[in-house]
Design a protein around this motif. Structure first.
Motif, PDB file in Angstrom:
ATOM      1  N   ASN A 127       5.363 -18.454 -12.293  1.00  0.00           N
ATOM      2  CA  ASN A 127       4.416 -17.647 -12.911  1.00  0.00           C
ATOM      3  C   ASN A 127       3.982 -17.186 -13.534  1.00  0.00           C
ATOM      4  OD1 ASN A 127       2.940 -19.609 -13.049  1.00  0.00           O
ATOM      5  ND2 ASN A 127       1.822 -19.571 -10.974  1.00  0.00           N
ATOM      6  N   ILE A 128       5.198 -15.469 -12.676  1.00  0.00           N
ATOM      7  CA  ILE A 128       5.117 -14.315 -13.014  1.00  0.00           C
ATOM      8  C   ILE A 128       6.052 -13.965 -14.175  1.00  0.00           C
ATOM      9  CG2 ILE A 128       5.893 -11.993 -11.884  1.00  0.00           C
ATOM     10  CD1 ILE A 128       4.978 -12.558  -9.170  1.00  0.00           C
ATOM     11  N   GLY A 159       6.252 -12.778 -19.685  1.00  0.00           N
ATOM     12  CA  GLY A 159       6.451 -13.070 -21.401  1.00  0.00           C
ATOM     13  C   GLY A 159       8.298 -13.543 -21.349  1.00  0.00           C
ATOM     14  N   HIS A 160       8.494 -14.532 -19.933  1.00  0.00           N
ATOM     15  CA  HIS A 160      10.046 -14.629 -19.850  1.00  0.00           C
ATOM     16  C   HIS A 160       9.990 -15.933 -19.095  1.00  0.00           C
ATOM     17  CE1 HIS A 160      11.825 -11.609 -20.249  1.00  0.00           C
ATOM     18  NE2 HIS A 160      11.146 -10.524 -19.629  1.00  0.00           N
ATOM     19  N   SER A 190       0.936  -1.134  -0.024  1.00  0.00           N
ATOM     20  CA  SER A 190       0.124   0.023   0.030  1.00  0.00           C
ATOM     21  C   SER A 190       0.982   1.877   0.007  1.00  0.00           C
ATOM     22  CB  SER A 190      -1.241   0.189   0.917  1.00  0.00           C
ATOM     23  OG  SER A 190      -0.451  -0.405   2.819  1.00  0.00           O
ATOM     24  N   ASP A 191       1.955   0.929   0.327  1.00  0.00           N
ATOM     25  CA  ASP A 191       3.137   2.135   0.525  1.00  0.00           C
ATOM     26  C   ASP A 191       3.512   2.516  -0.707  1.00  0.00           C
ATOM     27  OD1 ASP A 191       4.668   0.120   0.343  1.00  0.00           O
ATOM     28  OD2 ASP A 191       6.192   0.911   2.208  1.00  0.00           O
ATOM     29  N   GLY A 192       3.017   1.547  -2.132  1.00  0.00           N
ATOM     30  CA  GLY A 192       3.378   1.634  -3.107  1.00  0.00           C
ATOM     31  C   GLY A 192       5.137   0.638  -3.198  1.00  0.00           C
ATOM     32  N   ALA A 193       5.486   0.133  -2.626  1.00  0.00           N
ATOM     33  CA  ALA A 193       6.928  -0.381  -2.628  1.00  0.00           C
ATOM     34  C   ALA A 193       6.872  -2.041  -2.926  1.00  0.00           C
ATOM     35  CB  ALA A 193       7.535  -0.078  -1.236  1.00  0.00           C
ATOM     36  N   PRO A 194       7.554  -2.209  -3.960  1.00  0.00           N
ATOM     37  CA  PRO A 194       7.466  -3.837  -4.737  1.00  0.00           C
ATOM     38  C   PRO A 194       7.458  -4.791  -3.265  1.00  0.00           C
ATOM     39  CG  PRO A 194       9.240  -2.691  -6.096  1.00  0.00           C
ATOM     40  CD  PRO A 194       8.613  -1.689  -4.612  1.00  0.00           C
ATOM     41  N   THR A 195       7.206  -5.675  -3.892  1.00  0.00           N
ATOM     42  CA  THR A 195       7.296  -7.020  -2.594  1.00  0.00           C
ATOM     43  C   THR A 195       8.076  -8.012  -3.066  1.00  0.00           C
ATOM     44  OG1 THR A 195       5.815  -8.440  -3.712  1.00  0.00           O
ATOM     45  CG2 THR A 195       5.258  -6.744  -1.436  1.00  0.00           C
ATOM     46  N   TYR A 196       9.367  -8.582  -2.517  1.00  0.00           N
ATOM     47  CA  TYR A 196      10.216  -9.311  -2.770  1.00  0.00           C
ATOM     48  C   TYR A 196       9.915 -10.507  -4.264  1.00  0.00           C
ATOM     49  CZ  TYR A 196      13.067 -13.408  -2.677  1.00  0.00           C
ATOM     50  OH  TYR A 196      13.789 -14.875  -2.952  1.00  0.00           O
ATOM     51  N   ASN A 197       8.878 -11.232  -3.961  1.00  0.00           N
ATOM     52  CA  ASN A 197       8.949 -12.392  -5.151  1.00  0.00           C
ATOM     53  C   ASN A 197       8.782 -11.536  -6.614  1.00  0.00           C
ATOM     54  OD1 ASN A 197       8.152 -14.883  -4.249  1.00  0.00           O
ATOM     55  ND2 ASN A 197       6.751 -13.809  -2.943  1.00  0.00           N
ATOM     56  N   LEU A 198       7.531 -10.267  -6.467  1.00  0.00           N
ATOM     57  CA  LEU A 198       8.406  -9.218  -8.317  1.00  0.00           C
ATOM     58  C   LEU A 198      10.153  -9.245  -8.353  1.00  0.00           C
ATOM     59  CD1 LEU A 198       7.887  -6.213  -9.605  1.00  0.00           C
ATOM     60  CD2 LEU A 198       6.668  -8.088  -9.675  1.00  0.00           C
ATOM     61  N   SER A 199       9.900  -8.307  -7.829  1.00  0.00           N
ATOM     62  CA  SER A 199      11.795  -7.057  -7.773  1.00  0.00           C
ATOM     63  C   SER A 199      12.284  -8.523  -7.998  1.00  0.00           C
ATOM     64  CB  SER A 199      11.905  -6.456  -6.069  1.00  0.00           C
ATOM     65  OG  SER A 199      12.032  -7.821  -5.535  1.00  0.00           O
ATOM     66  N   VAL A 200      12.808 -10.120  -7.148  1.00  0.00           N
ATOM     67  CA  VAL A 200      13.148 -11.009  -7.623  1.00  0.00           C
ATOM     68  C   VAL A 200      12.935 -11.735  -9.463  1.00  0.00           C
ATOM     69  CG1 VAL A 200      11.926 -12.879  -7.321  1.00  0.00           C
ATOM     70  CG2 VAL A 200      15.063 -12.851  -6.989  1.00  0.00           C
ATOM     71  N   VAL A 201      11.750 -11.297  -9.920  1.00  0.00           N
ATOM     72  CA  VAL A 201      11.231 -12.336 -10.649  1.00  0.00           C
ATOM     73  C   VAL A 201      12.229 -11.404 -11.611  1.00  0.00           C
ATOM     74  CG1 VAL A 201       9.413 -12.610 -12.362  1.00  0.00           C
ATOM     75  CG2 VAL A 201      10.150 -13.272 -10.126  1.00  0.00           C
ATOM     76  N   VAL A 202      11.734  -9.789 -11.429  1.00  0.00           N
ATOM     77  CA  VAL A 202      12.193  -8.466 -13.567  1.00  0.00           C
ATOM     78  C   VAL A 202      13.417  -8.806 -13.205  1.00  0.00           C
ATOM     79  CG1 VAL A 202      12.000  -6.180 -13.136  1.00  0.00           C
ATOM     80  CG2 VAL A 202       9.893  -7.479 -12.189  1.00  0.00           C
ATOM     81  N   ASP A 203      14.216  -8.904 -11.915  1.00  0.00           N
ATOM     82  CA  ASP A 203      15.415  -8.635 -12.228  1.00  0.00           C
ATOM     83  C   ASP A 203      16.527 -10.529 -12.242  1.00  0.00           C
ATOM     84  OD1 ASP A 203      15.913  -6.553 -10.023  1.00  0.00           O
ATOM     85  OD2 ASP A 203      16.022  -6.869  -8.253  1.00  0.00           O
ATOM     86  N   ASP A 204      16.046 -10.881 -12.465  1.00  0.00           N
ATOM     87  CA  ASP A 204      16.612 -12.206 -12.442  1.00  0.00           C
ATOM     88  C   ASP A 204      16.089 -12.310 -14.279  1.00  0.00           C
ATOM     89  OD1 ASP A 204      16.959 -13.728 -10.773  1.00  0.00           O
ATOM     90  OD2 ASP A 204      15.222 -14.551  -9.968  1.00  0.00           O
ATOM     91  N   ALA A 205      15.071 -11.996 -14.547  1.00  0.00           N
ATOM     92  CA  ALA A 205      14.152 -11.539 -15.889  1.00  0.00           C
ATOM     93  C   ALA A 205      15.747 -10.605 -16.948  1.00  0.00           C
ATOM     94  CB  ALA A 205      13.030 -11.246 -16.626  1.00  0.00           C
ATOM     95  N   ASP A 206      15.810  -9.406 -16.069  1.00  0.00           N
ATOM     96  CA  ASP A 206      16.704  -8.734 -16.500  1.00  0.00           C
ATOM     97  C   ASP A 206      17.872  -8.756 -16.640  1.00  0.00           C
ATOM     98  OD1 ASP A 206      13.726  -7.012 -16.942  1.00  0.00           O
ATOM     99  OD2 ASP A 206      14.780  -5.359 -15.832  1.00  0.00           O
TER     100      ASP A 206
END
Length: 471
Positions: free
Chosen positions: A210-211, A216-217, A173-189
């Motif tokens: 699943n994320i 698309g990765h 709710s404070d706008g901060a992304p959570t661990y499971n999202l950020s780690v997925v984006v990082d691993d992809a990027d």
């Protein structure tokens, strides 16, 4: 395909041995396959992450010699990227806003547990329209059916039913992304091909897969390493002794010994115990790691460290030992060459700290004799051998204070007194060292020097006299 692994610690404390082992496995796998090893600092927990912890992680990695090819990358510097991915998932209907209160979520959890159901979010807000300006979180819309197969390099195929996975929060709710999202984006990027991490993350893996697929990765290959236990079977913690990598450094362990020990926690190559880093790279395979947890054994680490101490370059140990002598208030420039002390003593110590302690006699007088050693060897019968050897030493010129001359002098006194050499050497050793253990008597005397030797013999003779008076 170029192999790319990553070590991704959270900076909420020191680099512990479990994290160090994970980093080592990632490093070895990348090096074995000619790939890249990436360091990523997962500092999205803004309340607990500290700059001191980041520095402790970097210091530990440097001391261990686990050189990374890219990074360190910091997740707090990538919030714009995470939010862009979240917004894209929202736009494609793969995520949704949720304004469920804590009270509703707690009631849902209690009701599910009462019906012996696994607590999970029920998708209440999935079809609702939520005011984007009102307080809310963002949830990922997990596929409702099907199975996610984690093809784990250590555990094999592990299935997870999507029906058991809830719609996890990906932005707070404070706008901060959570661990499971950020780690997925990082691993992809960061194009990570192999994720090697602790098995406490295994339950996160199907959600992250699943994320990734929603983005698309295709997911990387995963390997979940079993935890490290203490020798009592409980999870390794501070109560088992040092668990911080830097604490092991400060206690006098060599980095190569700790790495060697960590690689053997759950992995083996025949009966071989000692591995150079080059051998580790050549022989290590993540698929050979055991599925079961491994127990940390400090005695085994001590044995390994002693092996490395014995065979290390004395010049290198010289550099590493000096701070440990300094902690004892000893200036190593005021006595014999430190490399000479190391050559004489290294096989007798398990750690640099112990090596400093047992070598202190080379640089300063001791306050008290070891009680058991003095009781056995500094008796009235030892007075004459000590008086004779002192007189013989005093006649030696400084240039004659050599190992060969000292050995012959001790032998000659023993012959004169018609006793075996131990009757002279052992009281002399206790007199000069303060205890009944040291290198050969000639080597010990050479390190101590003539002046200190005579002074300490006088102290021993005074001790014997006082003991006789008491008797």
């Amino acid at each position: 395909m170029t192999v790319r692994t990553r070590f991704a610690p959270s900076p909420t404390g020191y680099l512990h041995v479990g994290g160090a082992r994970t980093a080592l496995f990632c490093y070895l796998y990348a090096r074995k396959h000619g790939g890249q090893f990436v360091l990523r600092i997962e500092d999205t927990d803004l309340e607990r992450s500290t700059a001191e912890s980041v520095n402790a992680i970097l210091e530990g990695m440097t001391w261990l010699g686990l050189d990374y090819d890219e990074g360190p990358f910091y997740q707090t510097q990538r919030f714009d990227r995470y939010n862009a991915v979240i917004d894209d998932l929202l736009a494609r209907g793969l995520a949704y806003r949720c304004d469920c209160s804590k009270e509703r979520l707690e009631k849902l959890r209690v009701d599910q547990m009462a019906h012996k159901q696994k607590p999970r979010y029920d998708g209440h807000c999935c079809q609702r329209t939520i005011d984007p300006d009102a307080p809310h979180v963002i949830r990922f819309k997990n596929p409702p059916d099907g199975v996610v197969i984690v093809d784990d390099l250590i555990r094999g195929r592990v299935p997870f039913a999507n029906a058991e996975l809830d719609d996890l929060i990906i932005r707070r709710s404070d706008g901060a992304p959570t661990y499971n999202l950020s780690v997925v984006v990082d691993d992809a990027d960061m194009r990570i091909t192999h994720v090697i991490r602790g098995d406490d993350h295994l339950n996160n893996t199907p959600r992250q897969i699943n994320i990734l697929r929603a983005m698309g990765h295709e997911p990387p290959r995963y390997a979940h390493v079993p935890m490290i236990l203490g020798d009592d079977g409980a999870r390794l913690s501070k109560r088992h002794g040092a668990v911080s990598v830097i604490a092991y450094r400060d206690q006098g362990y060599l980095p190569e010994a700790l790495l060697n020990y960590l690689v053997r926690l759950g992995w083996s190559h025949g009966d071989q115990e000692v591995f150079s880093i080059e051998q580790m790279i050549e022989l290590f395979d993540i698929g050979d790691v055991n599925k079961a947890a491994s127990a940390f054994n400090t005695d085994k680490l001590d044995w390994l460290n002693q092996q490395y101490l014995q065979h290390a370059d004395p010049q290198r140990i010289d550099r590493l030992l000096r701070p440990h002598l300094g902690h004892l208030g000893i200036d190593p420039s005021t006595g014999p060459a430190l490399t000479a002390v190391i050559k004489a003593q290294a096989a007798r110590a398990k750690t640099l700290t112990e090596l400093a302690e047992i070598s202190a006699f080379c640089y300063r007088d001791f306050d008290e004799f070891d009680e058991a050693s003095a009781k056995k060897h500094l008796r009235l019968v030892a007075r004459e051998p000590l008086e004779q050897i002192r007189a013989a030493f005093e006649l030696l010129a400084n240039d004659d204070w050599t190992a060969e001359t000292l050995k012959h002098t001790v032998e000659r006194v023993a012959e004169t007194l018609q006793v075996n050499m131990g009757k002279v050497a052992q009281p002399l050793r206790v007199a000069v060292v303060g205890r009944a253990a040291s290198p050969g008597i000639d080597e010990t005397l050479l390190l101590v020097g003539k002046e200190a030797t005579l002074r300490r013999i006088d102290k021993a003779l005074a001790y014997i006299a006082a003991r006789g008076a008491e008797a």
